[in-house]
Design an enzyme around this catalytic site. Structure first.
Site, PDB file in Angstrom:
ATOM      1  N   ARG A 143      -0.803  12.179  31.443  1.00 20.16           N
ATOM      2  CA  ARG A 143      -1.371  13.585  31.853  1.00 20.16           C
ATOM      3  C   ARG A 143      -1.704  14.287  30.522  1.00 20.16           C
ATOM      4  O   ARG A 143      -2.624  15.116  30.377  1.00 20.16           O
ATOM      5  CB  ARG A 143       0.207  14.462  32.324  1.00 20.16           C
ATOM      6  CG  ARG A 143       0.535  14.196  33.714  1.00 20.16           C
ATOM      7  CD  ARG A 143       1.923  14.562  33.950  1.00 20.16           C
ATOM      8  NE  ARG A 143       1.911  15.962  33.695  1.00 20.16           N
ATOM      9  CZ  ARG A 143       3.151  16.693  33.221  1.00 20.16           C
ATOM     10  NH1 ARG A 143       4.040  15.635  33.114  1.00 20.16           N
ATOM     11  NH2 ARG A 143       3.122  17.780  33.140  1.00 20.16           N
ATOM     12  N   SER A 199       9.106  16.320  35.645  1.00 16.32           N
ATOM     13  CA  SER A 199       9.216  15.439  34.289  1.00 16.32           C
ATOM     14  C   SER A 199      10.331  15.932  33.635  1.00 16.32           C
ATOM     15  O   SER A 199      11.295  15.109  33.076  1.00 16.32           O
ATOM     16  CB  SER A 199       7.792  15.781  33.551  1.00 16.32           C
ATOM     17  OG  SER A 199       8.134  15.334  32.199  1.00 16.32           O
ATOM     18  N   HIS A 228      17.170  22.919  27.451  1.00 21.30           N
ATOM     19  CA  HIS A 228      16.038  22.258  27.415  1.00 21.30           C
ATOM     20  C   HIS A 228      15.098  23.466  27.146  1.00 21.30           C
ATOM     21  O   HIS A 228      15.064  24.456  27.976  1.00 21.30           O
ATOM     22  CB  HIS A 228      15.549  21.276  28.611  1.00 21.30           C
ATOM     23  CG  HIS A 228      14.070  20.855  28.274  1.00 21.30           C
ATOM     24  ND1 HIS A 228      13.949  19.539  27.691  1.00 21.30           N
ATOM     25  CD2 HIS A 228      13.012  21.219  28.808  1.00 21.30           C
ATOM     26  CE1 HIS A 228      12.603  19.552  27.905  1.00 21.30           C
ATOM     27  NE2 HIS A 228      11.844  20.425  28.275  1.00 21.30           N
ATOM     28  N   LYS A 253      14.360  13.657  33.684  1.00 18.86           N
ATOM     29  CA  LYS A 253      15.118  13.358  32.416  1.00 18.86           C
ATOM     30  C   LYS A 253      16.557  13.795  32.184  1.00 18.86           C
ATOM     31  O   LYS A 253      17.445  13.265  31.834  1.00 18.86           O
ATOM     32  CB  LYS A 253      14.166  13.498  31.157  1.00 18.86           C
ATOM     33  CG  LYS A 253      13.024  12.609  31.101  1.00 18.86           C
ATOM     34  CD  LYS A 253      12.183  13.030  29.796  1.00 18.86           C
ATOM     35  CE  LYS A 253      11.237  14.301  30.188  1.00 18.86           C
ATOM     36  NZ  LYS A 253      10.138  14.584  29.339  1.00 18.86           N
ATOM     37  N   ASP A 313       8.421   8.508  33.974  1.00 21.32           N
ATOM     38  CA  ASP A 313       7.942  10.045  33.202  1.00 21.32           C
ATOM     39  C   ASP A 313       7.266   9.464  31.898  1.00 21.32           C
ATOM     40  O   ASP A 313       6.374  10.216  31.391  1.00 21.32           O
ATOM     41  CB  ASP A 313       9.009  10.846  33.044  1.00 21.32           C
ATOM     42  CG  ASP A 313       8.518  12.103  32.259  1.00 21.32           C
ATOM     43  OD1 ASP A 313       7.689  12.736  32.791  1.00 21.32           O
ATOM     44  OD2 ASP A 313       8.971  12.271  31.060  1.00 21.32           O
TER      45      ASP A 313
END
Ligand code: URA
Length: 432
Positions: free
Chosen positions: A171, A186, A85, A190, A164
């Site tokens: 947000r 967040s 990620h 995931k 989320d």
């Protein structure tokens, strides 16, 4: 579940108190069900941004977000899984060559990706510039592609970390994206819900990243590594530079083309360096040793995995890519050494040319973006091309040119020769 009052939870965090496990479980669940209103959750998010959360609160918040949706399970696959990620940057196309490369080395890569918002590009937007390619897969299709090809890049289904989805959108419009506890929970909710066995985080630092300083990036990275490790996911983070954009392109189709160059054994040196560094971490995290990912780039096996991955999702890897209808060249105003190329300036230009979207749901242009013809440290000549701007809509050029204004420095030679230039390292730190 014990019922609480939303206002009482907001006031507790506003006044700097720690939230209890029970308050956190309730507020996430009630928000997901619609019992806590958006305005209440945005007040709580702002209180968290201002007053922070401790390690226990972040861990409980993440667990509650995971519990708000489904969990995937890849443990029945015949090979180990590893995911990567990135916290997002400009020209960051690394997922595209990385996923097939790691698959070619024997590790399955279930890469759930997102779309771009603001100046950072989205992996799905880039891949959608490949004719026919589709981002939406069912869980069963994902499993079968992971078994047959070894790599999947697709959109996260609606079922994963449902809290989320709502909270991230909220947000985004309430100035509460940049809170480390909220970013860490967040991302990690995931990734943990997705069920990967190991995870490598690419935490970007610099003008084109969420985290502008190394200290903040390190704090975010260690928070995420702790969350992953506690959940039983082998997690490592690399801190990497995002003051300069990656490679030589920012856009959609043009970033796919650059990724294919890397898979063909060429491509810009920084893109190759980061792809290989992340691939080595993913292989180590999945317990695969003695395999050199550089060999898989050189011998064509990573390219074979790319072609298989694109075809499995309906794409034609040999089809011509979209080309923008209009282009404009920006030439170097002086001769000398390019000493700075600002990632945010380039990212904004690409976004304003139509490569990104201003609001969720907007369409992006496949051919839009920016090519730069020199990287920091390169010599440039007055009048030679420095940038090529690409778009289907020529009225976008002016605002893109505005964002490049002041976004680079060219230092002329003096009597002793070229301006001194010391490159900033791409790999800044590693946290495990
Ligand atoms: N990416 C995410 O998924 N969440 C954040 O909060 C920031 C970046």
């Amino acid at each position: 579940m014990t019922r609480h009052d939303a206002v009482e939870v907001i006031i507790a965090k506003r006044d700097g108190a720690e939230l209890t496990d029970s308050q956190i479980d309730w507020v996430i669940d009630a928000y997901t069900r619609g019992d806590v209103a958006d305005e209440q959750m945005s007040a709580l998010a702002m209180a968290i941004l201002l007053n922070g959360m401790n390690r226990r609160e972040i861990s409980r918040w993440t667990a509650a977000m995971i519990a708000s949706g489904e969990r995937m399970d890849f443990s029945t696959l015949s090979r180990p899984t590893a995911d990567k990620h990135s916290t997002g940057g400009v020209g960051d196309k690394i997922t595209l060559p990385l996923a097939p490369l790691v698959a070619a080395c024997g590790v399955a890569v279930p890469q759930l990706s997102g779309r771009g918002l603001g100046h950072t590009g989205g992996t799905l937007d880039k891949l959608e510039s490949v004719p026919g390619w589709r981002a939406a897969l069912t869980n069963a299709e994902m499993m079968s592609q992971l078994e047959s090809v070894g790599a999947v890049i697709c959109a996260a289904g609606d079922g994963l970390a449902r809290a989320d989805k709502k909270l991230y959108a909220l947000r985004d419009v309430t100035g509460t994206v940049e809170a480390i506890p909220l970013i860490a929970s967040s991302i990690m909710s995931k990734k943990i819900a997705e069920g990967t066995g190991s995870l490598v985080l690419d935490v970007k630092v610099g003008t084109g990243a969420f985290m502008k300083s190394v200290d903040l990036a390190r704090e975010l990275a260690s928070t995420m590594v702790e969350l992953g490790t506690d959940a039983g996911v082998h997690t490592v983070a690399l801190l990497t530079d995002m003051s300069t954009p990656l490679g030589l392109t920012a856009g959609n189709a043009i970033e796919v083309e650059e990724s294919v160059e890397v898979l063909a054994g060429g491509g810009p040196a920084d893109v190759v360096e980061l792809t290989l560094a992340l691939a080595r971490e993913m292989l180590a995290g999945a317990g695969v040793t003695g395999v050199d990912p550089a060999a898989a780039l050189a011998d064509g096996s990573a390219m074979d995995a790319w072609n298989d991955m694109i075809r499995a999702q309906g794409g034609d890897p040999a089809a011509p890519m979209a080309v923008a209808r209009e282009s404009q060249v920006v030439t170097a105003p002086a001769s000398g050494t390019l000493t700075r190329l600002d990632a945010m300036a380039v990212g904004l230009a690409a976004w304003r040319l139509g490569a990104g979207r201003a609001r969720q749901g907007d369409a992006v242009q496949a051919g839009a973006g920016v090519r730069w013809h020199a990287r920091p440290g390169d010599r440039v000549t007055a009048g030679a091309p420095l940038f090529t701007l690409l778009t289907d809509e020529p009225d976008r050029f002016e605002r893109a040119l505005d964002s490049l204004e002041g976004g680079y420095d060219i230092v002329a030679d003096d009597s002793t020769g070229p301006a001194p230039y010391s490159p900033a390292p791409l790999l800044i730190d590693r946290i495990s």
